[in-house]
Scaffold this motif. Structure first.
Motif, short mmCIF file in Angstrom:
data_model
loop_
_atom_site.label_atom_id
_atom_site.label_comp_id
_atom_site.label_asym_id
_atom_site.label_seq_id
_atom_site.Cartn_x
_atom_site.Cartn_y
_atom_site.Cartn_z
N ALA A 209 46.60 39.49 26.88
CA ALA A 209 48.08 40.00 26.80
C ALA A 209 47.98 41.36 27.86
N LYS A 210 47.18 42.05 27.75
CA LYS A 210 47.31 43.37 28.69
C LYS A 210 46.96 43.09 30.09
N ALA A 211 45.90 41.94 30.59
CA ALA A 211 45.49 41.84 31.85
C ALA A 211 46.31 40.76 32.55
N TRP A 212 47.21 39.99 31.87
CA TRP A 212 47.64 38.77 32.63
C TRP A 212 48.64 39.35 33.89
N SER A 213 49.38 40.30 33.47
CA SER A 213 50.21 40.53 34.56
C SER A 213 49.75 41.13 35.88
N THR A 214 48.62 41.49 35.61
CA THR A 214 47.98 42.01 36.94
C THR A 214 46.68 41.35 37.45
N MET A 215 46.51 40.26 36.83
CA MET A 215 45.31 39.56 37.18
C MET A 215 45.60 38.59 38.41
N ARG A 216 44.73 38.47 39.42
CA ARG A 216 44.96 37.45 40.59
C ARG A 216 44.64 36.24 40.17
N PRO A 217 45.22 35.13 40.75
CA PRO A 217 44.88 33.83 40.08
C PRO A 217 43.19 33.60 40.27
N ARG A 220 41.53 35.36 37.63
CA ARG A 220 41.84 34.87 36.16
C ARG A 220 41.05 33.72 36.08
N ASP A 221 40.77 32.78 36.87
CA ASP A 221 40.06 31.49 36.78
C ASP A 221 38.30 31.95 36.68
N GLU A 222 38.18 32.80 37.42
CA GLU A 222 36.56 33.41 37.30
C GLU A 222 36.35 33.98 36.02
N ILE A 223 37.33 34.98 35.48
CA ILE A 223 37.02 35.30 34.32
C ILE A 223 37.07 34.53 33.14
N THR A 242 38.38 45.89 29.35
CA THR A 242 39.30 46.13 30.47
C THR A 242 39.39 45.08 31.39
N TYR A 243 40.32 44.81 32.31
CA TYR A 243 40.55 44.02 33.53
C TYR A 243 39.21 44.32 34.47
N GLY A 244 39.21 45.72 34.80
CA GLY A 244 38.14 46.06 35.75
C GLY A 244 36.55 45.68 35.29
N SER A 245 36.45 45.96 33.81
CA SER A 245 34.88 45.40 33.42
C SER A 245 34.73 44.13 33.15
N MET A 246 35.99 43.44 32.99
CA MET A 246 35.65 41.99 32.80
C MET A 246 35.34 41.19 34.29
N VAL A 247 36.30 41.72 35.41
CA VAL A 247 35.89 41.26 36.81
C VAL A 247 34.35 41.62 36.99
N LYS A 248 33.89 42.81 36.89
CA LYS A 248 32.64 43.03 37.19
C LYS A 248 31.57 42.30 36.32
N LEU A 249 31.95 42.00 35.18
CA LEU A 249 30.80 41.16 34.26
C LEU A 249 30.98 39.72 34.85
N ALA A 250 32.02 39.06 34.98
CA ALA A 250 32.31 37.89 35.72
C ALA A 250 31.81 37.51 36.94
#
Length: 382
Positions: A209-217, A220-223, A242-250
């Motif tokens: 809900a927090k990250a959807w509007s800023t997610m790049r496609p 989004r798929d990799e996360i 957070t969006y940044g931490s999930m991108v890093k982990l993914a």
């Protein structure tokens, strides 16, 4: 043999014979057209009852089947109209009719969709909506708990989903995930994934809900691929991510997946099979990957995480197709990896090397495969 006294009588007899043949042919054609355009016989209400979970002494029945009348000849629509005649005072979402239809009725009325094994337990929900009861109270008292906000969204859920899928969809919508995100999540994460999420579902939905509007496609798929794997790890928490931490982990998880190797050989039965086309002297092949070694080779060749889908392929939830285009000399010119959801018979993802997007020409080739294999294409496939 009849004899004619002169040539005039012979011609007159032949003309009469030809006229009789033409009359007979016209009559036969009229009869054939009448048979082909005749309306099919409408099924009697007593015959339609086999499609409905109907009991003669059921106190929730408002009208008897003997008084059922309809103008339509379509069997599926007749089945839904019979349900409305028997039970309904107020409008009910179409997907909720699964709760009172037999498996045969679901297949006939809702386009061949397979009912979930437990959809019969939602019958009280259907009756509450159909007859003006308090839906929120009925839901709150059932084993499947929805709060009032979730119950509201449940009644707005897509009719193309089954009941269990719309339970998840309504929770996502109530958590303020955008509706496109709700559709994405219930299609990308299968029921097994949500069962594994269990108590972590609220935290997971809050993240989207927090990250959807800023997610790049691509992120989004990799996360989401990373999320699917972490759902199998009960010690991983989505709380406060957070969006940044999930991108890093993914990203870190994907890098490890690139290096994956299949040590113990595992294989599974192909479902879609292989296809082959010639397009302007180029050979286009669609090869279904049916072993963990083939998945590992594809992931290493393409530098993406397709190996992580191995268990889904073994479970029969997913098929992975490798699209390979070869030039006239036999050298591979391009390659795409295609994910197909077997339950929905839908292409969910199409990715090239290092998760690049497909070119316009490659998209046309994917459409050829979709048409040939009798599949659909999800809005987020490309």
């Amino acid at each position: 043999m009849q004899k004619f006294s002169n040539l005039r009588e012979k011609k007159a007899a032949e003309a009469a014979k030809n006229e009789a043949i033409q009359v007979a042919l016209r009559a036969a054609k009229i009869e054939e057209v009448a048979r082909s355009t005749a309306r099919p016989k409408r099924t009697q209400s007593t015959e339609l009852l086999r499609f409905v979970a109907f009991g003669k002494c059921d106190p929730t029945v408002l009208r008897g089947p003997d008084t059922f009348r309809t103008r339509t000849y379509n069997l599926g629509r007749r089945t839904i109209e019979l349900c409305r005649h028997l039970y309904v005072k107020y409008p009910v979402p179409l997907f909720l009719y699964r709760a009172i239809l037999s498996p045969e009725g679901v297949a006939e009325a809702l386009g061949g969709a397979k009912p979930s094994a437990d959809e019969g337990i939602y019958r009280d929900w259907f009756i509450a909506v159909a007859q003006g009861g308090s839906f929120a109270k009925v839901v709150a008292s059932s084993a499947t708990l929805l709060n009032r906000k979730e119950a509201h969204w449940f009644l707005q859920a897509p009719n193309t989903n089954d009941i269990r899928t719309n339970l998840i969809w309504s929770r996502a919508a109530a958590a303020e995930v955008p509706l496109t995100g709700c559709d994405y999540l219930v299609n990308r994460l299968i029921q097994v994934d949500w069962d594994l999420a269990a108590k972590r579902t609220p935290d997971l939905l809050r993240f989207y809900a927090k990250a959807w509007s800023t997610m790049r496609p691509r992120d989004r798929d990799e996360i989401t691929d990373f999320v699917r794997q972490m759902l199998r790890n009960p010690e991983f928490s989505f709380k406060g991510r957070t969006y940044g931490s999930m991108v890093k982990l993914a990203t870190q998880w994907h890098r490890e997946a690139y290096r994956s190797r299949a040590f113990e050989f595992k294989s599974w039965t192909p479902v879609l099979g292989d296809y082959e086309f010639r397009v302007k002297e180029k050979l286009v092949r669609f090869i279904e990957l049916v072993s963990n070694r083939a998945m590992a080779d594809e992931g290493n060749r393409q530098r993406h995480c397709v190996f992580g889908y191995t268990q889904r392929c073994i479970d029969g939830a997913t098929a992975i197709i490798s699209l390979r285009v070869s030039d006239p000399s036999g050298l591979e010119a391009s390659r795409l990896t295609i994910e197909v959801s077997l339950g929905e018979r839908r292409v969910e993802q199409v990715r090239g090397r290092m998760n690049r997007d497909a070119t316009d020409h490659e998209r046309k080739l994917v459409w050829m495969f979709v048409d040939e294999a009798g599949l659909r294409l999800s809005p987020w496939a490309f």
